[in-house]
Design a protein around this motif. Structure first.
Motif, PDB file in Angstrom:
ATOM      1  N   ALA A  24      -9.001  -0.473  -4.687  1.00  0.00           N
ATOM      2  CA  ALA A  24      -7.588  -0.803  -4.557  1.00  0.00           C
ATOM      3  C   ALA A  24      -7.314  -1.417  -3.185  1.00  0.00           C
ATOM      4  CB  ALA A  24      -6.742   0.454  -4.742  1.00  0.00           C
ATOM      5  N   ALA A  25      -6.641  -2.551  -3.198  1.00  0.00           N
ATOM      6  CA  ALA A  25      -6.250  -3.195  -1.944  1.00  0.00           C
ATOM      7  C   ALA A  25      -4.997  -2.518  -1.391  1.00  0.00           C
ATOM      8  CB  ALA A  25      -5.967  -4.672  -2.200  1.00  0.00           C
TER       9      ALA A  25
ATOM     10  N   ILE B  62     -12.213  -4.399  -9.303  1.00  0.00           N
ATOM     11  CA  ILE B  62     -11.578  -4.190 -10.602  1.00  0.00           C
ATOM     12  C   ILE B  62     -10.093  -3.887 -10.455  1.00  0.00           C
ATOM     13  CG2 ILE B  62     -11.585  -2.720 -12.665  1.00  0.00           C
ATOM     14  CD1 ILE B  62     -14.585  -2.463 -12.390  1.00  0.00           C
ATOM     15  N   GLY B  63      -9.674  -3.305  -9.328  1.00  0.00           N
ATOM     16  CA  GLY B  63      -8.275  -2.931  -9.171  1.00  0.00           C
ATOM     17  C   GLY B  63      -7.322  -4.062  -8.845  1.00  0.00           C
ATOM     18  N   ASN B  64      -7.808  -5.261  -8.577  1.00  0.00           N
ATOM     19  CA  ASN B  64      -6.935  -6.374  -8.181  1.00  0.00           C
ATOM     20  C   ASN B  64      -6.308  -7.069  -9.383  1.00  0.00           C
ATOM     21  OD1 ASN B  64      -7.600  -5.940  -5.538  1.00  0.00           O
ATOM     22  ND2 ASN B  64      -8.569  -7.927  -5.194  1.00  0.00           N
ATOM     23  N   LEU B  65      -5.022  -7.430  -9.258  1.00  0.00           N
ATOM     24  CA  LEU B  65      -4.378  -8.263 -10.277  1.00  0.00           C
ATOM     25  C   LEU B  65      -5.104  -9.606 -10.407  1.00  0.00           C
ATOM     26  CD1 LEU B  65      -1.874  -8.953 -12.126  1.00  0.00           C
ATOM     27  CD2 LEU B  65      -0.855  -9.939 -10.059  1.00  0.00           C
ATOM     28  N   THR B  66      -5.487 -10.183  -9.284  1.00  0.00           N
ATOM     29  CA  THR B  66      -6.188 -11.466  -9.321  1.00  0.00           C
ATOM     30  C   THR B  66      -7.500 -11.354 -10.091  1.00  0.00           C
ATOM     31  OG1 THR B  66      -7.033 -10.868  -7.125  1.00  0.00           O
ATOM     32  CG2 THR B  66      -5.219 -12.448  -7.207  1.00  0.00           C
TER      33      THR B  66
ATOM     34  N   THR C  40      -9.680   0.596  -0.695  1.00  0.00           N
ATOM     35  CA  THR C  40      -9.961   2.005  -0.934  1.00  0.00           C
ATOM     36  C   THR C  40     -10.636   2.116  -2.290  1.00  0.00           C
ATOM     37  OG1 THR C  40      -8.021   2.690   0.324  1.00  0.00           O
ATOM     38  CG2 THR C  40      -8.976   4.306  -1.187  1.00  0.00           C
ATOM     39  N   SER C  41     -11.829   2.699  -2.339  1.00  0.00           N
ATOM     40  CA  SER C  41     -12.612   2.729  -3.580  1.00  0.00           C
ATOM     41  C   SER C  41     -12.769   4.151  -4.103  1.00  0.00           C
ATOM     42  CB  SER C  41     -13.995   2.106  -3.364  1.00  0.00           C
ATOM     43  OG  SER C  41     -13.883   0.740  -3.012  1.00  0.00           O
TER      44      SER C  41
END
Length: 360
Positions: free
Chosen positions: A73-74, A197-201, A59-60
Motif C-alpha cells: 500500500a502506498a 498489487i495495492g495500487n489503483l494504477t 507498506t507491505s
C-alpha cells in the motif's frame, strides 16, 4: 486525451481525493489529509506542476486468501496521485478494451464475468483455463511503458507514469522467481519489473498490459467464447484440438510479454464445472468453493468474538456480513447463508440489508 494542465487542475485533485478516501475516512492518514485538505491539495498541485513530486515508501503485508499474495500500500497522498492520473488517462484506454475483459472496469466486475462464463458453458463443450504465474511481480516495466506511451504522448504525463512505475519496482525483489526467455542474457535479471498489487494504477495497467493479448485471442485465434478476469483466462470451444492449438499459441504470446502460465492447463469438459473467481460454475448452477464458506465461517466467529468483547460494533459486523451476502448470493448458497446467519445475534441481523434476513 486531456493535458497535464487538466491533470493538475484543482477540480481533478479534489475528485481524486474524494475517490481515494471513499470508505476510508475513518483511517488516521486519511483523516489527517482531510484536516488540512486545501493545503494538502495545493502542495500536491505545486509538486506535480514543478515536477518535484516524489512517491513515498510502501507498506507491505501478506494475505493468504484466496492464495498467498504480497499486498503493498502506498501512502495516502500517493494514492490520491494515482487517482489524479487515472482520471485523465483511463477513459482513453477504456474505449479500446475488449468486452471480454471484466476486472476493474466500470459496469463489469466479478459477477458479470461469472454470468458470461456460465452463458458460454451452455453453448460450448470444452473450456481451457489459463492463469499466469507471478502475474503482478512479472509485469515488465519497459513493455508496459511502451503500451502506455502508444496513447499517452504528453511528456509530463509520461514523467509521472515513469515515477509511479519506478516507485514500486523493488516491492517484489524477494518474491519474484527469475524466468529467462529466449534471447535473454545474464543481465535480464536486472530488468525493472513488478506492480504493487495495492495500487489503483496497477489494476488499470494490468488491463493495458494484456489488452494486446485479448485482441490476439479474439482476432487471430478467433476464439468464439472468451472471458478474462485479471490474469485468469477462460477459452471456450467445441473442438479439443483447437483448444490445444490455442494453448500453444498463447504460451508463445505470453512469452513475448515475459509471462508464463501455470503448468498442467488442458481442455476440460464444461460439464465438470469451472473453478472461477471463488465459485464452481456449471451450465445451470453455481456452487461456492468449499474453502470460501469455511473461511467466512472462521471470520464470522472472529467478528462475533470481537462483538461480544465490545471490540466491534453491530454496524461493523453487519457491514462485513452484508458484503459477504452480496457476493455469495450469486450462487446456489441459500442453505449455507441461512445456516451461518443463524449464528448472528438478532441485534446484528436487524441491521442487515440483505433480503435473506426476512427468511430467518
Amino acid at each position: 486525451m486531456l493535458s497535464f494542465d487538466d491533470l493538475t487542475a484543482w477540480e481533478n485533485l479534489l475528485l481524486a481525493y474524494q475517490k481515494a478516501s471513499k470508505g476510508k475516512r475513518g483511517r488516521f492518514d486519511v483523516a489527517l489529509f482531510e484536516y488540512n485538505l486545501e493545503a494538502e491539495i495545493l502542495q500536491l498541485q505545486g509538486e506535480l506542476r514543478e515536477r518535484s513530486y516524489r512517491p513515498g515508501p510502501y507498506t507491505s503485508f501478506t494475505i493468504h486468501e484466496p492464495k498467498r499474495r504480497l499486498i503493498s500500500a502506498a501512502p495516502f497522498r500517493d494514492r490520491v496521485v494515482h487517482h489524479v492520473l487515472c482520471n485523465i488517462i483511463e477513459p482513453g484506454f477504456e474505449s479500446s478494451f475488449v468486452a471480454d475483459s471484466f476486472a476493474n472496469r466500470l459496469g463489469k466486475g466479478t459477477h458479470r464475468a461469472l454470468d458470461q462464463a456460465q452463458r458460454y458453458s451452455r453453448s460450448y463443450r470444452y473450456v481451457l483455463q489459463l492463469d499466469v504465474r507471478q502475474f503482478f511481480p512479472s509485469i515488465d516495466h519497459a513493455i508496459l511503458f511502451q503500451a502506455l506511451s502508444r496513447k499517452v504522448t504528453d511528456p509530463d504525463m509520461l514523467w509521472l507514469i515513469r515515477l509511479i512505475l519506478a516507485s514500486g519496482h523493488a516491492v517484489f525483489d524477494e518474491e519474484y522467481r527469475m524466468v529467462y526467455f529466449p534471447g535473454d542474457d545474464l543481465f535480464a535479471v536486472n530488468r525493472p519489473r513488478g506492480l504493487p498489487i495495492g495500487n489503483l494504477t496497477s489494476q488499470f495497467w494490468a488491463n493495458v498490459y494484456l489488452n494486446g493479448l485479448d485482441y490476439f485471442v479474439k482476432r487471430e485465434l478467433r476464439c468464439p467464447g472468451y472471458v478474462r478476469y485479471v490474469d485468469d483466462l477462460l477459452l471456450f470451444g467445441n473442438d479439443k484440438a483447437d483448444l490445444w492449438h490455442w494453448k500453444e499459441r498463447l504460451e508463445q504470446r505470453f512469452a513475448s510479454l515475459r509471462l508464463t502460465i501455470h503448468p498442467g492447463a488442458h481442455p476440460r469438459p464444461v460439464s465438470e464445472g469451472i473453478p472461477f473467481l471463488g465459485f464452481i460454475v456449471f451450465s445451470e448452477k453455481r456452487r461456492l468453493k468449499r474453502r470460501k464458506g469455511i473461511n467466512f465461517q472462521r471470520r464470522l466467529h472472529g467478528m462475533l468474538k470481537d462483538f461480544n468483547g465490545d471490540k466491534a460494533s453491530a454496524h461493523q459486523i453487519a457491514s462485513n456480513v452484508d458484503g459477504w451476502l452480496n457476493h455469495v448470493r450469486y450462487a446456489n448458497t441459500a442453505g449455507l447463508m441461512k445456516t451461518l446467519l443463524k449464528q448472528v445475534p438478532l441485534e446484528v441481523r436487524q441491521l442487515l440489508h440483505s433480503e435473506l434476513k426476512k427468511g430467518l
